[in-house]
Write a protein that holds these residues in place. Structure first.
Motif, PDB file in Angstrom:
ATOM      1  N   SER A 164      -5.685  55.220  50.967  1.00  0.00           N
ATOM      2  CA  SER A 164      -6.345  53.751  50.107  1.00  0.00           C
ATOM      3  C   SER A 164      -6.866  54.235  48.399  1.00  0.00           C
ATOM      4  CB  SER A 164      -7.250  53.183  50.901  1.00  0.00           C
ATOM      5  OG  SER A 164      -6.739  52.489  52.110  1.00  0.00           O
ATOM      6  N   TYR A 165      -6.955  53.590  47.713  1.00  0.00           N
ATOM      7  CA  TYR A 165      -7.421  53.559  46.604  1.00  0.00           C
ATOM      8  C   TYR A 165      -8.643  52.473  46.649  1.00  0.00           C
ATOM      9  CZ  TYR A 165      -8.454  52.833  41.489  1.00  0.00           C
ATOM     10  OH  TYR A 165      -9.156  52.724  40.498  1.00  0.00           O
ATOM     11  N   VAL A 166      -9.639  53.440  46.238  1.00  0.00           N
ATOM     12  CA  VAL A 166     -11.086  52.500  46.357  1.00  0.00           C
ATOM     13  C   VAL A 166     -11.664  52.671  45.036  1.00  0.00           C
ATOM     14  CG1 VAL A 166     -13.375  52.338  47.650  1.00  0.00           C
ATOM     15  CG2 VAL A 166     -11.313  53.180  48.963  1.00  0.00           C
ATOM     16  N   ASP A 167     -12.273  51.311  44.441  1.00  0.00           N
ATOM     17  CA  ASP A 167     -12.898  51.359  43.413  1.00  0.00           C
ATOM     18  C   ASP A 167     -14.088  50.447  43.587  1.00  0.00           C
ATOM     19  OD1 ASP A 167     -13.429  52.021  40.802  1.00  0.00           O
ATOM     20  OD2 ASP A 167     -11.772  51.312  40.041  1.00  0.00           O
ATOM     21  N   THR A 168     -14.831  50.542  42.516  1.00  0.00           N
ATOM     22  CA  THR A 168     -15.967  49.190  42.123  1.00  0.00           C
ATOM     23  C   THR A 168     -16.231  48.934  40.844  1.00  0.00           C
ATOM     24  OG1 THR A 168     -17.770  50.713  41.867  1.00  0.00           O
ATOM     25  CG2 THR A 168     -17.265  50.388  44.196  1.00  0.00           C
ATOM     26  N   ASP A 169     -16.898  47.945  40.288  1.00  0.00           N
ATOM     27  CA  ASP A 169     -17.030  47.446  39.213  1.00  0.00           C
ATOM     28  C   ASP A 169     -18.371  48.138  38.563  1.00  0.00           C
ATOM     29  OD1 ASP A 169     -18.906  45.939  40.212  1.00  0.00           O
ATOM     30  OD2 ASP A 169     -18.417  44.208  39.039  1.00  0.00           O
ATOM     31  N   ILE A 170     -19.032  48.872  39.452  1.00  0.00           N
ATOM     32  CA  ILE A 170     -20.298  49.704  39.087  1.00  0.00           C
ATOM     33  C   ILE A 170     -19.882  50.672  37.661  1.00  0.00           C
ATOM     34  CG2 ILE A 170     -22.154  51.436  39.793  1.00  0.00           C
ATOM     35  CD1 ILE A 170     -21.768  50.034  42.490  1.00  0.00           C
ATOM     36  N   THR A 171     -20.491  50.455  36.633  1.00  0.00           N
ATOM     37  CA  THR A 171     -20.016  51.268  35.603  1.00  0.00           C
ATOM     38  C   THR A 171     -20.926  52.485  35.510  1.00  0.00           C
ATOM     39  OG1 THR A 171     -21.994  50.418  34.176  1.00  0.00           O
ATOM     40  CG2 THR A 171     -19.905  49.356  33.980  1.00  0.00           C
ATOM     41  N   ARG A 172     -20.714  53.515  34.625  1.00  0.00           N
ATOM     42  CA  ARG A 172     -21.461  54.708  34.587  1.00  0.00           C
ATOM     43  C   ARG A 172     -23.041  54.603  34.105  1.00  0.00           C
ATOM     44  NH1 ARG A 172     -19.304  60.082  34.868  1.00  0.00           N
ATOM     45  NH2 ARG A 172     -17.399  59.910  36.480  1.00  0.00           N
ATOM     46  N   ALA A 173     -22.870  53.566  33.163  1.00  0.00           N
ATOM     47  CA  ALA A 173     -24.338  53.301  32.511  1.00  0.00           C
ATOM     48  C   ALA A 173     -25.055  52.647  33.683  1.00  0.00           C
ATOM     49  CB  ALA A 173     -24.355  52.178  31.415  1.00  0.00           C
ATOM     50  N   GLU A 174     -24.520  52.009  34.621  1.00  0.00           N
ATOM     51  CA  GLU A 174     -25.542  51.217  35.803  1.00  0.00           C
ATOM     52  C   GLU A 174     -25.716  52.348  36.700  1.00  0.00           C
ATOM     53  OE1 GLU A 174     -23.596  46.765  35.941  1.00  0.00           O
ATOM     54  OE2 GLU A 174     -22.592  48.264  36.625  1.00  0.00           O
ATOM     55  N   ALA A 175     -24.748  53.231  37.094  1.00  0.00           N
ATOM     56  CA  ALA A 175     -25.139  54.352  37.967  1.00  0.00           C
ATOM     57  C   ALA A 175     -26.197  55.243  37.386  1.00  0.00           C
ATOM     58  CB  ALA A 175     -23.740  55.045  38.187  1.00  0.00           C
ATOM     59  N   ALA A 176     -26.078  55.517  36.205  1.00  0.00           N
ATOM     60  CA  ALA A 176     -27.193  56.501  35.483  1.00  0.00           C
ATOM     61  C   ALA A 176     -28.579  56.011  35.772  1.00  0.00           C
ATOM     62  CB  ALA A 176     -26.865  56.627  34.203  1.00  0.00           C
ATOM     63  N   ARG A 177     -28.623  54.944  35.876  1.00  0.00           N
ATOM     64  CA  ARG A 177     -30.029  54.116  36.141  1.00  0.00           C
ATOM     65  C   ARG A 177     -30.583  54.461  37.318  1.00  0.00           C
ATOM     66  NH1 ARG A 177     -27.814  49.249  33.989  1.00  0.00           N
ATOM     67  NH2 ARG A 177     -27.886  49.157  31.960  1.00  0.00           N
ATOM     68  N   LEU A 178     -29.785  54.897  38.309  1.00  0.00           N
ATOM     69  CA  LEU A 178     -29.969  54.983  39.745  1.00  0.00           C
ATOM     70  C   LEU A 178     -30.350  56.515  40.218  1.00  0.00           C
ATOM     71  CD1 LEU A 178     -27.869  52.300  41.193  1.00  0.00           C
ATOM     72  CD2 LEU A 178     -30.369  51.909  40.930  1.00  0.00           C
ATOM     73  N   GLN A 179     -29.923  57.343  39.258  1.00  0.00           N
ATOM     74  CA  GLN A 179     -30.039  58.921  39.317  1.00  0.00           C
ATOM     75  C   GLN A 179     -31.357  59.284  39.471  1.00  0.00           C
ATOM     76  OE1 GLN A 179     -27.167  60.701  36.812  1.00  0.00           O
ATOM     77  NE2 GLN A 179     -25.554  59.849  37.651  1.00  0.00           N
ATOM     78  N   PRO A 180     -31.691  60.243  40.222  1.00  0.00           N
ATOM     79  CA  PRO A 180     -30.725  61.264  40.665  1.00  0.00           C
ATOM     80  C   PRO A 180     -30.135  60.716  42.206  1.00  0.00           C
ATOM     81  CG  PRO A 180     -32.720  62.257  41.199  1.00  0.00           C
ATOM     82  CD  PRO A 180     -33.156  60.913  40.200  1.00  0.00           C
ATOM     83  N   ASN A 181     -30.575  59.801  42.654  1.00  0.00           N
ATOM     84  CA  ASN A 181     -30.282  58.976  44.138  1.00  0.00           C
ATOM     85  C   ASN A 181     -28.563  58.935  43.970  1.00  0.00           C
ATOM     86  OD1 ASN A 181     -33.077  58.293  43.371  1.00  0.00           O
ATOM     87  ND2 ASN A 181     -32.884  57.913  45.693  1.00  0.00           N
ATOM     88  N   PHE A 182     -28.055  58.260  42.997  1.00  0.00           N
ATOM     89  CA  PHE A 182     -26.887  57.760  43.002  1.00  0.00           C
ATOM     90  C   PHE A 182     -25.948  58.431  42.213  1.00  0.00           C
ATOM     91  CE2 PHE A 182     -23.674  54.363  42.201  1.00  0.00           C
ATOM     92  CZ  PHE A 182     -23.810  53.853  43.451  1.00  0.00           C
ATOM     93  N   SER A 183     -25.855  59.960  42.919  1.00  0.00           N
ATOM     94  CA  SER A 183     -24.996  60.840  42.014  1.00  0.00           C
ATOM     95  C   SER A 183     -24.496  62.120  43.074  1.00  0.00           C
ATOM     96  CB  SER A 183     -25.589  61.696  41.114  1.00  0.00           C
ATOM     97  OG  SER A 183     -27.001  62.224  41.416  1.00  0.00           O
ATOM     98  N   THR A 184     -23.514  62.802  42.962  1.00  0.00           N
ATOM     99  CA  THR A 184     -23.156  63.757  43.839  1.00  0.00           C
ATOM    100  C   THR A 184     -24.163  65.033  43.831  1.00  0.00           C
ATOM    101  OG1 THR A 184     -21.706  64.870  42.309  1.00  0.00           O
ATOM    102  CG2 THR A 184     -20.766  63.163  43.375  1.00  0.00           C
ATOM    103  N   GLY A 185     -24.272  65.703  44.736  1.00  0.00           N
ATOM    104  CA  GLY A 185     -24.926  66.917  44.979  1.00  0.00           C
ATOM    105  C   GLY A 185     -24.360  68.043  44.276  1.00  0.00           C
TER     106      GLY A 185
END
Length: 274
Positions: free
Chosen positions: A233-254
């Motif tokens: 399956s191809y899986v995706d979201t509309d969460i942008t890199r800028a939005e994800a950056a606000r949640l780091q370091p939680n919202f990032s790969t180890g």
């Protein structure tokens, strides 16, 4: 029910032992147990990786009664974002009721209790759901709504200025489609979902809608042989890199601490059902 069946059998001329055995057999036939075990290249929950973009081993079972009631459990290993306070496993307890609306339509009402054994407190939450499924020829369509009422596991305890640790709720709407390809063991699948909830992080990083409002979708293909199903399956979201950056370091790969776990990806899995 057993006593009634036994009396009926005695009237029909069966011995007490045979009558009891017949009643036991009928009672057993009313209950079915099913389950599956899966190995996947990633565990994506509503488009977001719960296994740090790494492999996941998952499994579950369901006990169903012919009247429509069912209970079950499902579990998966976790890593990174999905650990929610240190848990290395998600355990979902499920209960509900299915009712046949017509020969081709089914109503399913239930509740999921998301648990994170071994993790920090205040991370478990419950989420009731309602979904309707219908079939037409080789196609199956499902529409559902899940609503997690206000609870502390979904609270807004982020660094946002509006955060006061208040309880939050969460709404998830989704639609699924599946079409069996005639003459082949293949089934095409599609999914789209919309989340609306806490625009931040709850206790120990918990969140069902990490950016407040977001869409997720997937396109996939099943190949089935006996009790085995291979899916890609191809899986995706509309969460942008800028939005994800606000949640780091939680919202990032180890791996490097910068990559978003909501990026598009291809997930492959192999499941065995029983």
């Amino acid at each position: 029910m057993k006593i009634t069946a036994t009396i009926a059998a005695l009237i029909a001329g069966l011995s007490p032992l045979a009558a009891y055995a017949q009643a036991r057999e009928k009672a057993s036939a009313a209950v079915t147990v099913s389950g599956s075990a899966t190995i996947a290249s990633d565990y994506r929950f509503r488009g977001v990786s719960q296994s740090d973009k790494e492999m996941a081993v998952q499994g579950g079972f369901t006990v169903s009664h012919e009247d429509g009631l069912y209970v079950g459990a499902w579990a998966s290993n976790l890593s990174g974002w999905g650990t929610f306070g240190g848990a290395n496993m998600e355990l979902d307890l499920i209960g509900g009721y299915k009712a046949r609306l017509s020969d081709n339509a089914t109503l399913d009402v239930g509740l999921v209790w998301y648990m994170y054994p071994g993790g920090a407190d205040d991370t478990d939450f419950v989420e009731p759901y309602v979904k309707v499924s219908g079939t037409s020829g080789p196609a199956t369509l499902t529409a559902g709504v899940a609503y997690a009422p206000r609870q502390y596991a979904l609270a807004n305890v982020s660094n946002a200025t509006s955060s006061r640790g208040q309880k939050k709720d969460n709404l998830y709407l989704w639609g699924d489609g599946a079409v069996a390809i005639a003459g082949t063991p293949l089934t095409a699948r599609t999914h789209i979902g919309y989340s609306r909830g806490n625009p931040g992080l709850g206790p120990n990083g918990t969140s069902v809608a990490p950016t407040g409002k977001c869409w997720d979708w997937s396109l996939g293909l099943d190949a089935t042989w006996r009790n085995l199903t291979f899916n890609v399956s191809y899986v995706d979201t509309d969460i942008t890199r800028a939005e994800a950056a606000r949640l780091q370091p939680n919202f990032s790969t180890g791996q490097d601490g910068t990559g978003s776990i909501a990026d598009s990806t291809v997930v492959a899995s192999l499941s065995a059902s029983f």
